[in-house]
Design a protein around this motif. Sequence first.
Motif, PDB file in Angstrom:
ATOM      1  N   MET A   1     -42.403  -2.169  -6.713  1.00 36.31           N
ATOM      2  CA  MET A   1     -42.354  -3.499  -6.992  1.00 36.31           C
ATOM      3  C   MET A   1     -41.703  -4.077  -8.160  1.00 36.31           C
ATOM      4  N   PHE A   2     -43.131  -3.214  -9.127  1.00 34.15           N
ATOM      5  CA  PHE A   2     -42.145  -3.823 -11.221  1.00 34.15           C
ATOM      6  C   PHE A   2     -40.729  -3.200 -10.662  1.00 34.15           C
ATOM      7  N   PHE A   3     -40.916  -1.781  -9.964  1.00 33.56           N
ATOM      8  CA  PHE A   3     -39.374  -1.112 -11.005  1.00 33.56           C
ATOM      9  C   PHE A   3     -38.004  -2.076 -10.590  1.00 33.56           C
ATOM     10  N   THR A   4     -38.445  -2.985  -8.712  1.00 34.47           N
ATOM     11  CA  THR A   4     -37.767  -3.129  -8.566  1.00 34.47           C
ATOM     12  C   THR A   4     -37.263  -4.487  -8.967  1.00 34.47           C
ATOM     13  N   MET A   5     -38.332  -5.466  -8.995  1.00 36.85           N
ATOM     14  CA  MET A   5     -37.827  -6.557  -9.778  1.00 36.85           C
ATOM     15  C   MET A   5     -37.145  -6.652 -11.187  1.00 36.85           C
ATOM     16  N   VAL A   6     -37.472  -5.234 -12.135  1.00 29.72           N
ATOM     17  CA  VAL A   6     -36.890  -5.620 -13.793  1.00 29.72           C
ATOM     18  C   VAL A   6     -35.749  -4.710 -13.224  1.00 29.72           C
ATOM     19  N   ALA A   7     -35.320  -3.265 -12.091  1.00 25.60           N
ATOM     20  CA  ALA A   7     -34.386  -3.197 -12.080  1.00 25.60           C
ATOM     21  C   ALA A   7     -32.649  -4.074 -11.452  1.00 25.60           C
ATOM     22  N   GLY A   8     -33.955  -4.904 -10.556  1.00 22.03           N
ATOM     23  CA  GLY A   8     -32.925  -6.299 -10.048  1.00 22.03           C
ATOM     24  C   GLY A   8     -32.355  -7.324 -11.099  1.00 22.03           C
ATOM     25  N   LEU A   9     -33.108  -7.161 -12.416  1.00 18.50           N
ATOM     26  CA  LEU A   9     -32.570  -8.136 -13.667  1.00 18.50           C
ATOM     27  C   LEU A   9     -31.105  -8.179 -14.006  1.00 18.50           C
ATOM     28  N   LYS A  10     -30.617  -6.286 -14.084  1.00 18.52           N
ATOM     29  CA  LYS A  10     -29.338  -5.838 -13.945  1.00 18.52           C
ATOM     30  C   LYS A  10     -28.318  -5.550 -13.068  1.00 18.52           C
ATOM     31  N   TYR A  11     -29.136  -4.574 -12.022  1.00 16.68           N
ATOM     32  CA  TYR A  11     -28.544  -4.540 -10.793  1.00 16.68           C
ATOM     33  C   TYR A  11     -29.250  -5.152  -9.476  1.00 16.68           C
ATOM     34  N   PRO A  12     -29.051  -6.475  -9.517  1.00 11.13           N
ATOM     35  CA  PRO A  12     -29.639  -6.999  -8.300  1.00 11.13           C
ATOM     36  C   PRO A  12     -29.593  -6.310  -6.435  1.00 11.13           C
ATOM     37  N   GLU A  13     -28.365  -6.772  -6.953  1.00 13.63           N
ATOM     38  CA  GLU A  13     -27.594  -5.572  -5.331  1.00 13.63           C
ATOM     39  C   GLU A  13     -27.882  -4.195  -4.862  1.00 13.63           C
ATOM     40  N   LEU A  14     -28.311  -3.142  -5.890  1.00 11.96           N
ATOM     41  CA  LEU A  14     -28.344  -1.990  -5.834  1.00 11.96           C
ATOM     42  C   LEU A  14     -29.992  -2.390  -6.326  1.00 11.96           C
ATOM     43  N   ALA A  15     -30.414  -2.852  -6.880  1.00 12.41           N
ATOM     44  CA  ALA A  15     -32.950  -2.492  -6.975  1.00 12.41           C
ATOM     45  C   ALA A  15     -32.949  -3.573  -5.209  1.00 12.41           C
ATOM     46  N   ALA A  16     -32.766  -4.481  -4.357  1.00  5.89           N
ATOM     47  CA  ALA A  16     -32.298  -4.611  -3.833  1.00  5.89           C
ATOM     48  C   ALA A  16     -32.346  -3.838  -2.211  1.00  5.89           C
ATOM     49  N   GLY A  17     -31.325  -3.069  -2.558  1.00 10.72           N
ATOM     50  CA  GLY A  17     -30.806  -2.025  -1.266  1.00 10.72           C
ATOM     51  C   GLY A  17     -31.172  -1.254  -1.747  1.00 10.72           C
ATOM     52  N   LEU A  18     -32.102  -0.104  -2.990  1.00 12.47           N
ATOM     53  CA  LEU A  18     -32.997   0.397  -3.173  1.00 12.47           C
ATOM     54  C   LEU A  18     -34.302   0.348  -2.712  1.00 12.47           C
ATOM     55  N   GLY A  19     -34.460  -0.246  -2.758  1.00 12.34           N
ATOM     56  CA  GLY A  19     -35.957  -1.487  -2.352  1.00 12.34           C
ATOM     57  C   GLY A  19     -35.826  -1.421  -1.358  1.00 12.34           C
ATOM     58  N   ALA A  20     -35.242  -2.058  -1.066  1.00 10.34           N
ATOM     59  CA  ALA A  20     -35.290  -1.746   0.812  1.00 10.34           C
ATOM     60  C   ALA A  20     -35.327  -1.011   2.001  1.00 10.34           C
ATOM     61  N   LEU A  21     -34.675   0.801   0.974  1.00 15.31           N
ATOM     62  CA  LEU A  21     -34.683   1.648   1.400  1.00 15.31           C
ATOM     63  C   LEU A  21     -36.231   2.358   1.946  1.00 15.31           C
ATOM     64  N   TRP A  22     -36.027   2.329  -0.039  1.00 14.87           N
ATOM     65  CA  TRP A  22     -38.061   2.426  -0.133  1.00 14.87           C
ATOM     66  C   TRP A  22     -38.696   2.140   1.100  1.00 14.87           C
ATOM     67  N   VAL A  23     -38.606   0.702   1.870  1.00 12.46           N
ATOM     68  CA  VAL A  23     -39.612   0.581   2.757  1.00 12.46           C
ATOM     69  C   VAL A  23     -39.138   1.115   4.468  1.00 12.46           C
ATOM     70  N   VAL A  24     -37.550   1.594   3.962  1.00 14.96           N
ATOM     71  CA  VAL A  24     -37.687   2.662   4.862  1.00 14.96           C
ATOM     72  C   VAL A  24     -38.131   3.708   5.315  1.00 14.96           C
ATOM     73  N   PHE A  25     -37.963   4.495   4.223  1.00 14.76           N
ATOM     74  CA  PHE A  25     -37.775   5.256   4.159  1.00 14.76           C
ATOM     75  C   PHE A  25     -39.617   5.252   4.421  1.00 14.76           C
ATOM     76  N   ARG A  26     -41.018   3.949   3.608  1.00 16.07           N
ATOM     77  CA  ARG A  26     -42.232   4.287   3.887  1.00 16.07           C
ATOM     78  C   ARG A  26     -42.620   3.926   5.142  1.00 16.07           C
ATOM     79  N   ALA A  27     -42.237   3.413   5.932  1.00 12.29           N
ATOM     80  CA  ALA A  27     -42.306   3.168   7.347  1.00 12.29           C
ATOM     81  C   ALA A  27     -42.301   4.392   7.643  1.00 12.29           C
ATOM     82  N   LEU A  28     -41.101   5.097   7.935  1.00 16.76           N
ATOM     83  CA  LEU A  28     -40.785   6.552   8.597  1.00 16.76           C
ATOM     84  C   LEU A  28     -41.873   7.819   8.409  1.00 16.76           C
ATOM     85  N   PHE A  29     -42.878   7.202   6.774  1.00 19.62           N
ATOM     86  CA  PHE A  29     -43.315   8.787   6.462  1.00 19.62           C
ATOM     87  C   PHE A  29     -44.951   7.876   6.657  1.00 19.62           C
ATOM     88  N   LEU A  30     -45.325   6.475   6.548  1.00 15.27           N
ATOM     89  CA  LEU A  30     -46.349   6.081   7.539  1.00 15.27           C
ATOM     90  C   LEU A  30     -46.085   6.645   9.032  1.00 15.27           C
TER      91      LEU A  30
END
Length: 151
Positions: free
Chosen positions: A80-109
Amino acid sequence: MVAIIVPGNYGAVIAVALGAIPVLGFVHGIITGKQRKGAKVPYPHSYATIEQCKENPLAEKFNCAQRAHANFLENAPQTMFFTMVAGLKYPELAAGLGALWVVFRALFLHGYVYGGKAQGMGRLRGSLFWLVQGALWGLSVFGVGRDLLDF
């Protein structure tokens, strides 16, 4: 003095970091609670014993759900912290990677709990979350941190 400018499209970053990731944590809790009930593992015990797992296949499933949940809790705050910090400069990329992280975590679960593989090995299909988490860390430290600290 350092001024932090929040980009206009930072809302997507907030939606992922403070919305989707906590919602997935809630889903983890629901699944773990249901598995605990089926496994008949009383509180305050965190995991079923080996004997319970031998007697009741649902106990092993509960252990997998509990471990997946614990692993999520170990990794969600910094993501969550990395997503918010990275989003300060790269908002679309950070949001996309954060969403991808959620997808992979759901697959993991899902793979861990419902994959039907011994010792929760079904979790491996979602383990790419580590790469995404690393990318978010890199964007935070080298992308944004460099600008904030002038190194």
